[in-house]
Design a protein around this motif. Sequence first.
Motif, PDB file in Angstrom:
ATOM      1  N   UNK A  92      29.954  21.781  26.325  1.00 44.16           N
ATOM      2  CA  UNK A  92      29.860  20.835  27.431  1.00 44.16           C
ATOM      3  C   UNK A  92      31.137  20.806  28.262  1.00 44.16           C
ATOM      4  N   UNK A  93      32.271  21.180  27.675  1.00 47.25           N
ATOM      5  CA  UNK A  93      33.540  21.111  28.411  1.00 47.25           C
ATOM      6  C   UNK A  93      33.994  22.484  28.909  1.00 47.25           C
ATOM      7  N   UNK A  94      33.158  23.515  28.726  1.00 49.51           N
ATOM      8  CA  UNK A  94      33.528  24.861  29.160  1.00 49.51           C
ATOM      9  C   UNK A  94      32.544  25.365  30.209  1.00 49.51           C
ATOM     10  N   UNK A  95      33.081  25.777  31.345  1.00 56.07           N
ATOM     11  CA  UNK A  95      32.282  26.426  32.381  1.00 56.07           C
ATOM     12  C   UNK A  95      32.533  27.924  32.308  1.00 56.07           C
ATOM     13  N   UNK A  96      31.478  28.698  32.067  1.00 58.21           N
ATOM     14  CA  UNK A  96      31.609  30.148  31.901  1.00 58.21           C
ATOM     15  C   UNK A  96      31.471  30.833  33.251  1.00 58.21           C
ATOM     16  N   UNK A  97      32.436  31.687  33.580  1.00 56.96           N
ATOM     17  CA  UNK A  97      32.421  32.461  34.819  1.00 56.96           C
ATOM     18  C   UNK A  97      32.437  33.943  34.454  1.00 56.96           C
ATOM     19  N   UNK A  98      31.527  34.709  35.034  1.00 57.14           N
ATOM     20  CA  UNK A  98      31.452  36.133  34.745  1.00 57.14           C
ATOM     21  C   UNK A  98      31.858  36.925  35.984  1.00 57.14           C
ATOM     22  N   UNK A  99      32.751  37.892  35.790  1.00 51.94           N
ATOM     23  CA  UNK A  99      33.198  38.708  36.910  1.00 51.94           C
ATOM     24  C   UNK A  99      34.682  38.983  36.816  1.00 51.94           C
ATOM     25  N   UNK A 100      35.211  39.697  37.795  1.00 55.31           N
ATOM     26  CA  UNK A 100      36.627  40.003  37.844  1.00 55.31           C
ATOM     27  C   UNK A 100      37.405  38.791  38.351  1.00 55.31           C
ATOM     28  N   UNK A 101      38.587  38.613  37.827  1.00 53.81           N
ATOM     29  CA  UNK A 101      39.423  37.481  38.231  1.00 53.81           C
ATOM     30  C   UNK A 101      39.618  37.458  39.738  1.00 53.81           C
ATOM     31  N   UNK A 102      39.801  38.642  40.319  1.00 49.49           N
ATOM     32  CA  UNK A 102      40.081  38.730  41.750  1.00 49.49           C
ATOM     33  C   UNK A 102      38.865  38.393  42.608  1.00 49.49           C
ATOM     34  N   UNK A 103      37.672  38.274  41.993  1.00 51.63           N
ATOM     35  CA  UNK A 103      36.449  38.079  42.776  1.00 51.63           C
ATOM     36  C   UNK A 103      35.784  36.730  42.545  1.00 51.63           C
ATOM     37  N   UNK A 104      36.072  36.078  41.416  1.00 51.71           N
ATOM     38  CA  UNK A 104      35.390  34.822  41.120  1.00 51.71           C
ATOM     39  C   UNK A 104      36.009  33.672  41.906  1.00 51.71           C
ATOM     40  N   UNK A 105      35.268  32.579  42.020  1.00 55.89           N
ATOM     41  CA  UNK A 105      35.744  31.371  42.675  1.00 55.89           C
ATOM     42  C   UNK A 105      35.513  30.185  41.743  1.00 55.89           C
ATOM     43  N   UNK A 106      36.461  29.262  41.739  1.00 57.10           N
ATOM     44  CA  UNK A 106      36.323  28.052  40.941  1.00 57.10           C
ATOM     45  C   UNK A 106      35.723  26.939  41.785  1.00 57.10           C
TER      46      UNK A 106
END
Length: 313
Positions: free
Chosen positions: A86-100
């Motif tokens: 519940x406290x973790x948002x998973x983001x998949x992709x390259x660091x240089x391409x993802x957005x928070x």
Amino acid sequence: MTNNGDEVAQDESMCDAGESTNAYFDSYSHFGNFPLSFFSRIHESMCFSFGICYRRCNLPTGISSLFCAKAGASHVYAVTQWIKSDVITVLKGKIEEIELSIPKVDVIISEWMGYFLLFENMLDSVLYARNKWLVDGGGVLPDKASLFLTAIEDSEYKENKIEFWNSVYGFDMSCIKKKAMMEPLVDTVDPKLITMDISKMSSGDASFTAPFKLVAQRNDYIHALVAYFDVSFTMCHKLLGFSTGPKSRATHWKQTVMYLEDVLTICEGETITGSMSVSYNNKKNPRDVDIKLSYSLDGQHSKISRTQHYKMR
């Protein structure tokens, strides 16, 4: 970055690597010991650990993200997979391409280190994320890393790896010896070359040239130089860290062995001096490492000055 190349020449216990069957995460026990008071100040954190593995399974498990959540972070953005929390948002992709979904985070935690510290490492991605998402006064963990250099006597292994090409089932393949010599061996073997302060680095700073001075502690032969690294978490109120050195519990990083073209005969107190340059010249894979090693010995039995090149691909 600062350099502190000085003493070396291991004792006999360093020649014996010992067993390397320890569970991978044994060397990460300190992660579970992060003081809760540290994470109670963290509202948003970001973790990315590409290729964290357990034993022989190469899986981006996101274990550091789980440790952050368990230690009290209010929310974690994990660039990984295999996570449900519940406290973790998973983001998949390259660091240089993802957005928070938020403008800034309080801390960035990443297992960015590769073999030889810098081979296939994620340091540039860490620096990119720091510049884009880290709040003023926030930090990157681990925040300091030191690369060490020592010397080993290793005639048996060198005979098997290099001299083997002199006669391969009766055929002279010695022309391959030079190519074999250029490839550093990543292995477990039985001091400080350079220290990197992540908070003061910019993209591209991972390339460096550093001098070294190795002083023999006994009469012996030298067949190779060995590199390993330590990392530390100095931002915590209690200093934390771990070592990939030969006297520490084995990790999947092991150590990196660079064989010398010459067998050096060295006496106690004699000194090998030189410099090591690390650069990234492979346009096809910018995470590959080129190493230039220059060394000199003016001793009683060996007088040599040579430069060798190694490629980690």
